[in-house]
Write an enzyme that holds these catalytic residues in place. Structure first.
Site, PDB file in Angstrom:
ATOM      1  N   GLU A 141       0.933  -1.168   0.003  1.00 25.71           N
ATOM      2  CA  GLU A 141      -0.030   0.040  -0.191  1.00 25.71           C
ATOM      3  C   GLU A 141       1.188   1.280   0.112  1.00 25.71           C
ATOM      4  O   GLU A 141       0.260   2.143  -0.335  1.00 25.71           O
ATOM      5  CB  GLU A 141      -1.196  -0.129   1.372  1.00 25.71           C
ATOM      6  CG  GLU A 141      -1.990  -1.629   1.383  1.00 25.71           C
ATOM      7  CD  GLU A 141      -2.397  -0.683   0.766  1.00 25.71           C
ATOM      8  OE1 GLU A 141      -3.247   0.580  -0.283  1.00 25.71           O
ATOM      9  OE2 GLU A 141      -3.130  -1.922  -0.177  1.00 25.71           O
ATOM     10  N   GLU A 163      -0.883  10.278   0.004  1.00 24.75           N
ATOM     11  CA  GLU A 163      -1.222  10.126  -1.632  1.00 24.75           C
ATOM     12  C   GLU A 163      -0.534  10.906  -2.777  1.00 24.75           C
ATOM     13  O   GLU A 163      -0.778  11.755  -2.470  1.00 24.75           O
ATOM     14  CB  GLU A 163      -3.465   9.904  -1.997  1.00 24.75           C
ATOM     15  CG  GLU A 163      -3.211   9.306  -3.306  1.00 24.75           C
ATOM     16  CD  GLU A 163      -4.464   9.467  -3.050  1.00 24.75           C
ATOM     17  OE1 GLU A 163      -5.003   9.047  -3.577  1.00 24.75           O
ATOM     18  OE2 GLU A 163      -5.482   9.895  -1.690  1.00 24.75           O
TER      19      GLU A 163
END
Length: 567
Positions: A141, A163
């Site tokens: 991730e 992100e």
């Protein structure tokens, strides 16, 4: 005539509407509401989930530091399995916001992570497997995924804390549900910039938490206040919350999916319907929980799933986690979870639309029910049932006088827990503690449940006396034993007893240091252990020298020869 009739009908309609608006008040006592909430949530799976998502006070969490003697027991277990040096090795290219102390604090917040199982399950083994599973998913991730780095990809986890392409200055992203006309925007009101525009709830932290409807519940779980992280979403990146958010996801179920923790510790067991869908325990099922809609059920493993499997195998080997030959590591054949599976559980409160003859205001149910889709009211939060009632039935008044139903009945008082017994003992010795001096104001019969430290053992933990074998340690240390006593009405009290475990220090031969589990040994290091002398192997085996003691303790561990050379 037509005009007069129209006016008459309009007057009658207005009168009827006015009557409906002026609903008869419905008075419920807090005891009635609480009893109904307890009744609807009184089933084993709900109890197991609530126990696994319980949290500690932030004052305890923020006091946690590496090797602190006051750290909670589950934190100490994590430290015994993963040292700070091993954390640095595993996450060699991590963002600086991720720290070992932050990992310990995340565990402190969620006692179920690396917690103690008193029903025969191996607490240490579950902790190891939990860490290996989480870390493998971190590598996928938030990993760098850079094949040209000297560090292998399984050691590149936690590279990203935000992100890709996003930071706190970016506007207009991940805030579609901030509209105050939506229930999500009302229940989890988004923070705003100085110009009034909504803040962006893009992915942050090890689990890349996104959207206000995830930030709000997480904030509520961490602080008891949804606004803390909705107004300051950057905290999910810049503080220990960057790892706590991942533990939050690890322990919380997403019905009909079970939680990853319950898959790993065996609480979730597939029923026949699950098995017909290919849903079996193993690492692959945790991938399905995280991202099954994209990575699973395609008939062949997707690249992301292949990565996760590879990372898990490497990290499991490093942490000494055995992988059974029949463990399902991938998810290519797994169909979606559904409401017939063992993990299916309704966890949100919704209005009960039932018609109840004789109830006020046209037979309204004056009740809420559990549903499987997300609403603003959670069964995991005590009191949300009452909030649901008053939201959907504004005429409901909940009275709480603070007095018992019958004033002639005395209020039950909680018991008082006490422990007597020795405050010191030799490593591995058998001692006896007693809680028999515990008392109850109403003189009711008490039940007992002891919590013993890691490495200790006892024949029974549910009696007034405890025959405790102290852990075998390599250096003198203090351990904690606690007991919870419960009266006939279910009220409890707990007390903790400190015991100093004494260890005689033996000088190692020839000046060579004794092996210490968790030490970050380097190529060529010599240690003594189990009556022999051992040398740490060169790269690429060096890292295992400091790995899981049960696997790599020189001369003792099941795979010690992978890491050490006997001299």
């Amino acid at each position: 005539m037509r005009s007069s009739l129209t006016m008459l009908l309009s007057s009658l309609a207005a009168l009827s509407s006015s009557s409906l608006l002026a609903a008869e008040p419905v008075v419920l006592t807090q005891a009635e509401v609480t009893a109904k909430e307890n009744q609807l949530t009184d089933f084993p799976l709900m109890k197991a989930v609530k126990a696994s998502i319980a949290t500690r006070d932030n004052a305890i969490v923020e006091a946690v530091t590496p090797l602190n003697a006051n750290n909670p027991d589950n934190v100490k277990r994590l430290e015994s399995i993963l040292t700070e040096a091993q954390f640095e090795f595993l996450f060699a290219v991590r963002a600086p916001e991720y720290t070992y102390q932050g990992l310990l604090q995340a565990a402190a917040k969620f006692p179920a992570l690396c917690g103690t199982y008193t029903d025969g399950r191996d607490s240490d083994a579950i902790c190891r497997k939990s860490l290996a599973t989480m870390f493998a998913h971190f590598a996928q991730e938030t990993g760098a995924h850079d094949q040209y780095r000297s560090e292998p990809e399984w050691r590149q986890g936690l590279y990203w804390v935000r992100e890709v392409g996003w930071d706190e200055t970016k506007r207009g992203g991940y805030n579609m549900e901030c509209n105050p006309d939506t229930w999500q925007g009302q229940q989890w009101p988004c923070g705003t910039f100085s110009d009034g525009s909504y803040k962006s709830y893009f992915g942050r932290g090890a689990k890349q938490l996104s959207y206000n409807y995830n930030y709000g519940p997480f904030s509520d779980a961490m602080f008891g206040d949804v606004s803390v992280l909705l107004n300051n979403p950057e905290k999910v990146a810049d503080t220990w919350l960057n790892l706590a958010s991942a533990v939050f996801f690890f322990t919380y179920p997403q019905p009909p999916k079970a939680s990853m923790l319950h898959v790993i510790d065996g609480t979730w067991q597939p029923n026949d319907h699950d098995l017909s869908l290919g849903l079996t325990p193993g690492f692959g099922l945790t991938t399905h929980i995280i991202n099954g809609g994209i990575e699973c059920g395609a008939g062949s493993e997707k690249p992301q799933s292949v990565n996760r499997i590879s990372y898990y195998q490497s990290i499991a080997q490093y942490l000494g986690v055995p992988i059974a030959a029949d463990e399902q590591l991938g998810c290519k054949s797994m169909k979606p979870f559904d409401t017939q599976g063992a993990g299916a559980m309704a966890i949100y409160w919704e209005q009960d639309w039932s018609y109840i003859p004789g109830n006020p205001n046209g037979g309204k149910s004056y009740a809420c029910k559990l549903v499987g889709y997300q609403t603003r009211f959670s069964a995991f939060k005590a009191g949300d049932y009452g909030q649901c009632l008053q939201h959907f039935f504004p005429e409901v008044v909940i009275e709480d006088s603070g007095e018992p139903t019958d004033p002639t009945d005395p209020i039950n008082q909680p018991p008082i827990a006490k422990i007597s017994g020795p405050v010191s003992g030799e490593s591995g010795a058998l001692i006896q503690l007693s809680a028999a001096q515990s008392s109850d104001p109403e003189q009711s019969v008490l039940s007992y449940l002891w919590q013993i430290p890691q490495g200790a053992s006892a024949d029974r933990v549910d009696e007034a006396s405890l025959n405790l074998t102290l852990p075998t340690l390599t250096q003198t240390a203090e351990v904690l034993v606690s007991v919870t006593v419960t009266d006939a009405e279910g009220l409890t009290d707990s007390v903790t007893h400190r015991i100093s475990v004494n260890v005689d220090v033996v000088t190692p031969p020839d000046g060579i240091a004794a092996y210490q589990a968790g030490t970050a040994y380097i190529d060529g290091d010599l240690v003594t252990n189990a009556g022999g002398v051992y040398q740490c192997k060169p790269f690429p085996y060096t890292a295992w020298c400091g790995g899981a003691a049960w696997a790599y303790e020189p001369g003792v561990g099941v795979a010690w020869q992978d890491a050490w050379i006997a001299k």
